[in-house]
Design a protein around this motif. Structure first.
Motif, short mmCIF file in Angstrom:
data_model
loop_
_atom_site.label_atom_id
_atom_site.label_comp_id
_atom_site.label_asym_id
_atom_site.label_seq_id
_atom_site.Cartn_x
_atom_site.Cartn_y
_atom_site.Cartn_z
N GLY A 33 17.66 1.61 -9.05
CA GLY A 33 17.69 0.19 -8.76
C GLY A 33 16.31 -0.38 -8.45
O GLY A 33 15.34 0.36 -8.21
N ILE A 34 16.24 -1.71 -8.44
CA ILE A 34 14.99 -2.39 -8.12
C ILE A 34 15.30 -3.61 -7.26
O ILE A 34 16.24 -4.36 -7.52
N SER A 35 14.53 -3.79 -6.20
CA SER A 35 14.66 -4.98 -5.33
C SER A 35 13.29 -5.22 -4.72
O SER A 35 12.94 -4.63 -3.72
N GLU A 36 12.55 -6.10 -5.35
CA GLU A 36 11.17 -6.30 -4.91
C GLU A 36 10.77 -7.77 -4.96
O GLU A 36 11.21 -8.53 -5.83
N ILE A 37 9.92 -8.13 -4.02
CA ILE A 37 9.35 -9.47 -3.96
C ILE A 37 7.90 -9.39 -4.43
O ILE A 37 7.14 -8.54 -3.97
N ASN A 38 7.54 -10.27 -5.35
CA ASN A 38 6.17 -10.29 -5.88
C ASN A 38 5.57 -11.68 -5.77
O ASN A 38 6.28 -12.68 -5.86
#
Length: 353
Positions: A33-38
């Motif tokens: 999974g992926i859960s990131e703020i950029n």
């Protein structure tokens, strides 16, 4: 005395926490999974991009919000987060919108061409990073217009395009919207609305006569009455619930809500100075596309009147085209009938793969 000082200190501390609270996004715990703020540097402007999905190998779904300036990240996370099971969903606060708003942004850079170039940069970044040939593109309102420009310029980048509350024709769209609002005011005997609408008069070439004299006051007043008279949302006449959804979003703080308001007013107030924004007629400009297209409208949408969207679908040429009407929605089926919308998105993607 000490108690008073302590109480004042605690109150100040709470206020400070509310305004400057760090925001986060809920972690997706799957192994892939992926859960990131950029904050990506997109064409010399830092722009907020949230990326979430249960499997990084899933197809990319990029959502283009409306406005310009009306970030949809918080609402999408609340109403449409189930799509993260099937897609790597990219939530983008466009230049000058939501968490991408900055006091350093100038009014001269709020142009249609800059938004198109920002989108092209982001699509290139996503394709490279996730090693995908194409992106599934979804746009709402202003974002639907931006999406059409994108698939016209670079059709090879997109699996399909879904336009929600599709913007099409400045003159005819605004005229139909105004006529609907005026008819509803007459039908309901709403004297104040009638007075303002009659004084304003119908739009000329998609613009109201006082638009340039007082910013975008003409269109704001017409849209105010459109909402109050039932042509914007299904069985609702305000946005209070959506504002609260943004305020209490995990990804947004109260300070972000203030930025949201500033960014929305700044972007919408300055984009009208761009001639390309005002002079739009996709019947002539984009009669043909090389990407499968799907247009979702609400039966109560007279912001971008659904009859005009249906007419455009019949008029245009595409590898595949569909007009889909949501019976219990206004301008935002994506949030008004989210379960039905999410199912449609899955169906549409499956049909093109």
């Amino acid at each position: 005395m000490k108690q008073t000082v302590l109480k004042t200190f605690i109150q100040a501390l709470i206020i400070g926490m509310v305004f400057s609270a760090c925001t986060s996004t809920k972690k997706i715990k799957t192994s892939s999974g992926i859960s990131e703020i950029n904050y990506l540097e997109i064409n010399e402007r830092k722009q907020y991009v949230l990326i979430r999905g249960k499997d990084i190998n899933n197809p990319i779904l990029l959502f283009l919000h409306g406005g310009p300036g009306a970030s949809a990240t918080a609402l999408l996370r609340k109403f449409n987060h189930e799509l993260e099971d099937d897609f790597t969903v990219v939530y983008w606060d466009q230049r000058g919108s939501g968490k991408s708003f900055s006091k350093h942004i100038t009014k001269e850079e709020i142009t249609v061409e800059n938004y198109i170039q920002d989108l092209e940069w982001l699509v290139g970044y996503l394709k490279t990073r996730f090693e995908k040939e194409k992106v599934f593109l979804v746009g709402h309102s202003w974002g639907s217009r931006l999406g059409m420009y994108a698939i016209q310029r670079n059709p090879e980048n997109y699996t399909a395009f879904v336009g929600i509350g599709q913007e099409l024709h400045a003159y005819r769209g605004e005229l139909l919207s105004y006529q609907y609002t005026l008819e509803k005011a007459e039908e309901m005997g709403h004297k104040k609305a009638l007075k303002e609408l009659e004084e304003m008069g119908p739009p000329q070439s998609g613009q109201y006569k006082d638009m340039y004299a007082t910013g975008f006051w003409g269109v704001v007043r017409q849209k105010h009455w459109l909402l109050k008279l039932g042509g914007e949302r299904y069985q609702k006449t305000n946005y209070t619930d959506w504002i609260l959804s943004i305020w209490f979003s995990r990804e947004y703080s109260f300070a972000d809500l203030i930025k949201y308001g500033k960014g929305s007013a700044f972007s919408a107030g300055n984009i009208i100075l761009d001639e390309k924004f005002n002079d739009i007629d996709f019947f002539k400009e984009i009669p043909t596309v090389e990407v499968p297209v799907y247009f979702i409208s609400g039966a109560y949408d007279y912001n971008t009147p659904w009859e005009l969207v249906k007419e455009y679908v019949e008029h245009m040429t595409a590898p595949h085209k569909e007009f889909i009407l949501f019976e219990k929605s206004g301008h935002s089926p994506v949030f008004e009938e989210p379960e039905k919308f999410n199912d449609e998105i899955r169906r549409i993607f499956k049909a093109n793969n």
